[in-house]
Structure formats: C-alpha cells, structure tokens
Design an enzyme around this catalytic site. Structure first.
Site, PDB file in Angstrom:
ATOM      1  N   LYS A  80      -7.316  13.176  24.817  1.00 54.56           N
ATOM      2  CA  LYS A  80      -6.965  13.205  23.390  1.00 54.56           C
ATOM      3  C   LYS A  80      -6.389  11.853  22.994  1.00 54.56           C
ATOM      4  O   LYS A  80      -5.489  11.326  23.648  1.00 54.56           O
ATOM      5  CB  LYS A  80      -5.950  14.314  23.128  1.00 54.56           C
ATOM      6  CG  LYS A  80      -5.613  14.498  21.652  1.00 54.56           C
ATOM      7  CD  LYS A  80      -4.697  15.694  21.427  1.00 54.56           C
ATOM      8  CE  LYS A  80      -4.406  15.884  19.940  1.00 54.56           C
ATOM      9  NZ  LYS A  80      -3.545  17.066  19.690  1.00 54.56           N
ATOM     10  N   SER A 155      -5.088  20.063  16.134  1.00 50.41           N
ATOM     11  CA  SER A 155      -5.432  18.649  16.088  1.00 50.41           C
ATOM     12  C   SER A 155      -6.243  18.166  17.286  1.00 50.41           C
ATOM     13  O   SER A 155      -6.748  17.049  17.281  1.00 50.41           O
ATOM     14  CB  SER A 155      -4.154  17.811  15.975  1.00 50.41           C
ATOM     15  OG  SER A 155      -3.332  17.958  17.145  1.00 50.41           O
ATOM     16  N   SER A 179      -2.318  23.324  18.113  1.00 51.69           N
ATOM     17  CA  SER A 179      -3.301  22.242  18.190  1.00 51.69           C
ATOM     18  C   SER A 179      -4.152  22.225  19.440  1.00 51.69           C
ATOM     19  O   SER A 179      -5.130  21.489  19.502  1.00 51.69           O
ATOM     20  CB  SER A 179      -2.604  20.890  18.042  1.00 51.69           C
ATOM     21  OG  SER A 179      -2.208  20.685  16.712  1.00 51.69           O
TER      22      SER A 179
END
Length: 471
Positions: A80, A155, A179
């Site tokens: 990420k 996210s 997320s």
C-alpha cells in the site's frame, strides 16, 4: 499449472520448495497480468518490475541451492502506497506532495523484505487514505476488477484490486475505519484488521488506537502467512505488543464453537443481496458444526459515526487540515470535506465525550463476546460504491434509503472503536451486479487465532472464486 497469476502464496511456496515452479515464472506471470489489465483497473502507483525479476532470480537460486529459504522467499507482494519505503516517493496520494521522498521504511515493509517478499509494485489509495473509495487527482480512478463501474473500496482499494486482478500474490493494507475490510469485501478477497498493537506502525499514527496495519490476500491461509511475518514488537513503536503472537498452522474445525450471527449491528441499512449472503455464511458454519445463534446487537449507527468523527477530528483530520492550510487548491473535495467535518465534530463535542461514547459502544460488543466465541456480521450494507463518485454532493442510497453520510453504509468502524478485537473479512458471495460481498468475523480482544479458525471453516464449506470472469 495454469493461471499462475492467481496461484495462492502457500501453494507457490510449496512448488518453489519442490522446484516444480520458479519464482521467476511466478513473477513473470504476475507482471504479464499487470501489463494486460492495469489500463482498465489502475491499481498500481509504482512498478519496479525489472528489479523484481532480478530479485526473483536470486530467490530461485536460494531454492535451488538447498538452503533455508525465508518465509516469503520469491513471492510478489504489493505494498500500500501509504506505507513508506526509504528513498522512494511518499506522496500520500496528494498533489500537495508529488515529489516528497520517504526517509524511513514502514515496519511492515521492513519485515516483508526481510522475509524474502519481493515488493514489485505499490498500490493506489484515496488522498491521505481518508475515504472508502479509491481515486485521487494524483493517480486517477481505480476500478473494481469484478465490475469496472464500481470502486474497489478504500482506502486499501489498490491492494484489493491488485489481488482480485491477479497483479499481486499478497498485499499490505491499513485500516482506520474499515480501510482493509471494505476493499476486501468489495473485491472478493481476505483482509485482516489485527487487534491494536499486534502489528507495528509508524508515529504518530501508531498511537491512534483506531489505526491498524495488516495483511490482504486471496485465501485465509495466505492472509495468515503474511500476518505471521509482520506481527510482533518493534523498537520504533511503543505500543507494539510483545511477545509476537502468530496464527497456528493447524486451526482445527469449528465443531461446538459458539457463533453470534448478527444480520445487522443495529439500524444499518442492508441490501437484500448482502443479507442473503451473510445468512448463507451463518448456515454454512452451522452445517460445519458450530453453534450459531442469531442475535440483536442494538447499536445505533449515528452514535458510531459521531464517535468516529470526534476521534478523526483530533488526530487524522488535523493532519489533512494542515495540508489543506498550505495546499488547499491541490486537494480533492472529499479530503477537504473530511477535514472540515471531523474538525467540526471534535470542536462541537470534545475528545472526552468521544471516549465516553466509545465506551458505551464497546460495552455492547464486549458483553456479546463474553457469551460467544465470535460474532459474524456484514462488512458493509451495500456491495460497493460507484467508481469515481466522491459523495460530497450526491447522497448514497442503500436499500432504498438515502444515508446522511456515505460511510453509514459501513459496519466496520464499530470495530475500530472496539480496536482490540481482531476482525477478519472473508467473501460471503456475490451481488446481482457481480460485485463480491463480505462478512466480518469478529473475535474477543486479542484472540487472533479463533477468527482465522472460523474464516478457514467458511472457506472450506463455502469456497469463493479467486478470479473475475470478465477481466
């Protein structure tokens, strides 16, 4: 062997050890898949494919020479983008910091690299990771591989989309309000929110009890594999727990396990497809021998939203607001809105009121988990959000009801409030639009193994597709 891009990590490691598969072959398949689908999905912010192939060749030699390969030796891992790597860009997905370079590497990525994982790509997020969808002015729009009209969530949307599109074997995520779990649900993948402190993070957000870094994968065993690599105390994180507690290799069955099945946590709106798929998971666990009882939890989503936005307004919101003060014209409307809404909530109610409200929310969950080994419930009330919509002006409609705030569709934030509870998202089925749905398996505080035990049982009795048919 076919479809190497979707080969489970645990199976790849077995084939590496038997020398039936080379890490170079797997990495080549993943890279070729990325080159074929990334124009449609847009899940990767940075690709280091040439270097990854060099590292894969080194991993091949480690297996060939008969040494002791490391736990992730040769596996393609997508990181990420929020998690920094020293010497590489650290933009927070924002035009405010397009050239910012990281000075440190995130503890999670340190451990992935030390375990032999190959970070061949980094994955998209919304700006500052402050949304449950994934698009930004810096990276553009990330789409859901199961239906390109929808978002993969956020996210950690890029990580979920990469796994679902076959452009990574494992991926990392982080979770401050859902997320990891929301993208996992929307992309038909497995995502784990570890209990607070189990996995180390970086300051200052390591001190935020809503914040969790964790693993994402396509199977429960793969998720456990990555979790066992990243877990444990770290000298840079005072809240990281010792000793390291790892998921056992043998999880056992669920016969006699007490499971609380909550079709709803209270007054959330739940789409019929989501409800039916959650019920199917409960029925499958009962068929596997668990004692499954339907329960009413009785929480109020307005209370959860209020507690969350007070909390966001004290730590997360001010971080975004600081960027807005200096670079406001470069920020997305959703980031500016998040900063304003969270600041207003904190100023209106105050941090103490937020903590008091959090205590009443956890009291309900804690009492329930005192009677049951795990709680299962939907991850979100709707399968996915529309791609490209920021929900600043438009309202989200779920089950025919217009929500006051789009995040009210999520049932995840409850367990950021109850942050010491481990939560595993596993796929529960598919909706009529083709988008996967997810179920949360919630454990007692710091009881990591049991949620994986239940997740593995769901996977055995109700297996899910790993690859979208249309991409």
């Amino acid at each position: 062997m076919t479809d190497l891009a979707y080969l489970p990590a645990t199976e790849a490691l077995r084939l590496f050890r038997s020398r039936e598969l080379s890490p170079v072959e797997l990495m080549t398949a993943v890279i070729e898949r990325a080159e074929a689908v990334e124009a449609q999905v847009n899940a990767l912010t940075e690709r280091t494919f040439e270097d990854a192939l060099t590292q894969a060749a080194e991993a091949e030699r480690a297996y060939r020479d008969g040494g002791s390969p490391r736990p992730l030796e040769g596996l393609p891992v997508a990181a990420k983008d929020e998690q920094p790597i020293a010497g590489r860009l650290a933009t927070d997905g924002s035009l405010a910091y397009p050239d910012q370079v990281a000075e440190e590497t995130h503890p999670v990525l340190e451990r992935v690299l030390a375990a032999g994982g190959i970070i061949h790509a980094r994955t998209t997020t919304p700006e500052f990771c402050c949304a449950a969808f994934t698009h930004s002015r810096l990276w553009g729009l990330t789409r859901n591989p199961w239906n390109l009209d929808y978002s993969p969530g956020g996210s950690s949307g890029g990580s979920g989309a990469a796994l679902a599109s076959g452009t990574a074997t494992l991926a990392t995520g982080s979770d401050i309000g859902g997320s990891i779990r929301l993208p996992a649900a929307a992309t038909g993948t497995v995502g784990y929110k570890p209990p607070y402190g189990r996995v180390p993070a970086m300051p200052p957000f390591n001190l935020d009890h809503y914040c969790h870094d964790g693993p994402m994968a396509r199977t429960v065993a793969d998720c456990a594999l990555l979790q066992n690599v990243i877990v444990g105390p770290h000298p840079g994180d005072v809240v990281s727990l010792r000793p390291a507690v790892r998921i056992p290799d043998r999880l056992g069955d669920v016969v006699g396990l007490r499971v609380a099945y909550a079709p709803n946590l209270g007054d959330w709106e739940i789409e019929p497809d989501v409800a039916a798929n959650t019920r199917a998971v409960a029925d499958a666990l009962a068929a596997a021998g668990a004692i499954v009882e339907e329960v009413e939890v009785g929480l109020c989503r307005a209370d959860v939203m209020r507690a969350a936005f007070i909390h966001f307004g004290t730590i997360f919101g001010p971080m975004v607001a600081n960027a807005a003060a200096e670079h406001g014209d470069r920020l997305t409307r959703y980031a500016l809105t998040f900063a304003a809404e969270s600041r207003a909530a904190a100023e209106r109610d105050g941090f103490l009121a937020g903590l008091e409200l959090e205590a009443t929310i956890y009291a309900v969950i804690g009492a329930l988990l005192d009677r049951y080994d795990v709680l299962i419930c939907p991850t979100a009330g709707a399968p996915a959000l529309r791609a490209g919509e920021d929900y600043v002006d438009a309202k989200l409609v779920v089950n025919g009801v217009e929500l006051g705030h789009y995040m009210e569709y999520s049932l995840t934030t409850v367990f950021n409030v109850a942050s010491r509870c481990p939560v595993l998202n596993v796929p529960s089925g598919r909706a009529s639009n083709g988008v996967p749905t997810g179920v949360q398996i919630v454990g007692r505080s710091y009881d990591d193994a049991t949620v994986f035990r239940v997740g593995a049982a769901v996977e055995r009795v109700r297996p899910w597709a790993l690859r979208p048919e249309t991409l």
